[in-house]
Design a protein around this motif. Structure first.
Motif, PDB file in Angstrom:
ATOM      1  N   VAL A  66    -119.278 -37.843  -7.647  1.00 52.84           N
ATOM      2  CA  VAL A  66    -118.139 -36.943  -7.805  1.00 52.84           C
ATOM      3  C   VAL A  66    -118.017 -36.059  -6.572  1.00 52.84           C
ATOM      4  CG1 VAL A  66    -117.091 -35.138  -9.234  1.00 52.84           C
ATOM      5  CG2 VAL A  66    -118.512 -36.899 -10.313  1.00 52.84           C
ATOM      6  N   THR A  67    -116.814 -36.016  -6.009  1.00 53.35           N
ATOM      7  CA  THR A  67    -116.518 -35.092  -4.915  1.00 53.35           C
ATOM      8  C   THR A  67    -115.274 -34.301  -5.292  1.00 53.35           C
ATOM      9  OG1 THR A  67    -115.259 -36.799  -3.746  1.00 53.35           O
ATOM     10  CG2 THR A  67    -117.544 -36.516  -3.090  1.00 53.35           C
ATOM     11  N   GLY A  68    -115.200 -33.074  -4.827  1.00 54.03           N
ATOM     12  CA  GLY A  68    -114.028 -32.246  -5.098  1.00 54.03           C
ATOM     13  C   GLY A  68    -114.348 -31.110  -6.046  1.00 54.03           C
ATOM     14  N   GLY A  69    -113.340 -30.702  -6.785  1.00 56.22           N
ATOM     15  CA  GLY A  69    -113.463 -29.546  -7.657  1.00 56.22           C
ATOM     16  C   GLY A  69    -114.390 -29.746  -8.840  1.00 56.22           C
ATOM     17  N   ASN A  70    -115.144 -28.705  -9.186  1.00 56.59           N
ATOM     18  CA  ASN A  70    -116.022 -28.687 -10.357  1.00 56.59           C
ATOM     19  C   ASN A  70    -116.958 -29.900 -10.425  1.00 56.59           C
ATOM     20  OD1 ASN A  70    -114.720 -26.312 -11.370  1.00 56.59           O
ATOM     21  ND2 ASN A  70    -113.061 -27.617 -12.101  1.00 56.59           N
ATOM     22  N   GLU A  71    -117.562 -30.244  -9.308  1.00 53.55           N
ATOM     23  CA  GLU A  71    -118.364 -31.459  -9.219  1.00 53.55           C
ATOM     24  C   GLU A  71    -119.431 -31.560 -10.301  1.00 53.55           C
ATOM     25  OE1 GLU A  71    -119.844 -31.205  -5.226  1.00 53.55           O
ATOM     26  OE2 GLU A  71    -118.074 -32.180  -4.386  1.00 53.55           O
ATOM     27  N   GLU A  72    -120.207 -30.500 -10.473  1.00 60.03           N
ATOM     28  CA  GLU A  72    -121.321 -30.548 -11.432  1.00 60.03           C
ATOM     29  C   GLU A  72    -120.837 -30.759 -12.862  1.00 60.03           C
ATOM     30  OE1 GLU A  72    -124.564 -30.700 -11.110  1.00 60.03           O
ATOM     31  OE2 GLU A  72    -124.666 -30.380  -8.947  1.00 60.03           O
ATOM     32  N   SER A  73    -119.804 -30.025 -13.272  1.00 65.66           N
ATOM     33  CA  SER A  73    -119.327 -30.155 -14.653  1.00 65.66           C
ATOM     34  C   SER A  73    -118.670 -31.510 -14.893  1.00 65.66           C
ATOM     35  CB  SER A  73    -118.383 -29.008 -15.025  1.00 65.66           C
ATOM     36  OG  SER A  73    -117.221 -29.037 -14.244  1.00 65.66           O
ATOM     37  N   VAL A  74    -117.952 -32.039 -13.902  1.00 66.94           N
ATOM     38  CA  VAL A  74    -117.342 -33.366 -14.035  1.00 66.94           C
ATOM     39  C   VAL A  74    -118.433 -34.431 -14.124  1.00 66.94           C
ATOM     40  CG1 VAL A  74    -115.868 -35.091 -12.916  1.00 66.94           C
ATOM     41  CG2 VAL A  74    -115.195 -32.682 -12.891  1.00 66.94           C
ATOM     42  N   LEU A  75    -119.442 -34.325 -13.273  1.00 70.12           N
ATOM     43  CA  LEU A  75    -120.556 -35.278 -13.322  1.00 70.12           C
ATOM     44  C   LEU A  75    -121.239 -35.221 -14.683  1.00 70.12           C
ATOM     45  CD1 LEU A  75    -122.363 -37.371 -11.909  1.00 70.12           C
ATOM     46  CD2 LEU A  75    -123.763 -35.455 -11.098  1.00 70.12           C
ATOM     47  N   ASP A  76    -121.502 -34.026 -15.182  1.00 69.83           N
ATOM     48  CA  ASP A  76    -122.139 -33.874 -16.498  1.00 69.83           C
ATOM     49  C   ASP A  76    -121.309 -34.544 -17.591  1.00 69.83           C
ATOM     50  OD1 ASP A  76    -124.192 -32.458 -15.310  1.00 69.83           O
ATOM     51  OD2 ASP A  76    -123.466 -30.483 -15.960  1.00 69.83           O
ATOM     52  N   GLU A  77    -119.989 -34.384 -17.529  1.00 66.03           N
ATOM     53  CA  GLU A  77    -119.096 -34.994 -18.518  1.00 66.03           C
ATOM     54  C   GLU A  77    -119.217 -36.516 -18.508  1.00 66.03           C
ATOM     55  OE1 GLU A  77    -114.304 -35.653 -19.127  1.00 66.03           O
ATOM     56  OE2 GLU A  77    -114.965 -33.824 -18.111  1.00 66.03           O
ATOM     57  N   PHE A  78    -119.219 -37.099 -17.307  1.00 70.05           N
ATOM     58  CA  PHE A  78    -119.299 -38.559 -17.201  1.00 70.05           C
ATOM     59  C   PHE A  78    -120.676 -39.079 -17.595  1.00 70.05           C
ATOM     60  CE2 PHE A  78    -115.250 -38.119 -15.362  1.00 70.05           C
ATOM     61  CZ  PHE A  78    -114.645 -39.364 -15.414  1.00 70.05           C
ATOM     62  N   VAL A  79    -121.720 -38.380 -17.220  1.00 69.24           N
ATOM     63  CA  VAL A  79    -123.074 -38.783 -17.611  1.00 69.24           C
ATOM     64  C   VAL A  79    -123.194 -38.785 -19.134  1.00 69.24           C
ATOM     65  CG1 VAL A  79    -125.503 -38.062 -17.606  1.00 69.24           C
ATOM     66  CG2 VAL A  79    -124.201 -38.093 -15.467  1.00 69.24           C
TER      67      VAL A  79
END
Length: 88
Positions: A66-79
């Motif tokens: 994930v690159t861009g806005g809110n990377e950590e939260s977006v990654l957590d959502e997909f994981v």
């Protein structure tokens, strides 16, 4: 950029339903670019046909980037989606 490797737990792998869930979730984050790497392929999370044609089966390792806005939260959502087997 953040990334994590997850394992596909769905018995049927990445068929139409989970591919659609991934695509819908990716499109809900227009400030982020979400790429998945599996089976030697780089797949855009917004491209349902790329996801389905990648041949991602149960037990396959998938790197989510994930690159861009809110990377950590977006990654957590997909994981979490992968770990929960997309509700199947």
């Amino acid at each position: 950029m953040v990334s994590k490797i997850v394992k596909v737990v769905n018995a049927e792998g990445m068929h139409m339903r989970p591919a659609g869930i991934i695509t819908k979730a990716a499109k809900s984050h227009p400030d982020s670019e979400i790429i998945m790497k599996a089976n030697g392929k780089e797949i855009k999370a917004t491209a349902v046909m790329q996801i389905m044609s990648a041949g991602i089966k149960k037990g396959t390792d998938v790197e989510i980037i994930v690159t861009g806005g809110n990377e950590e939260s977006v990654l957590d959502e997909f994981v979490k989606m992968f770990e929960d087997g997309f509700g199947e």
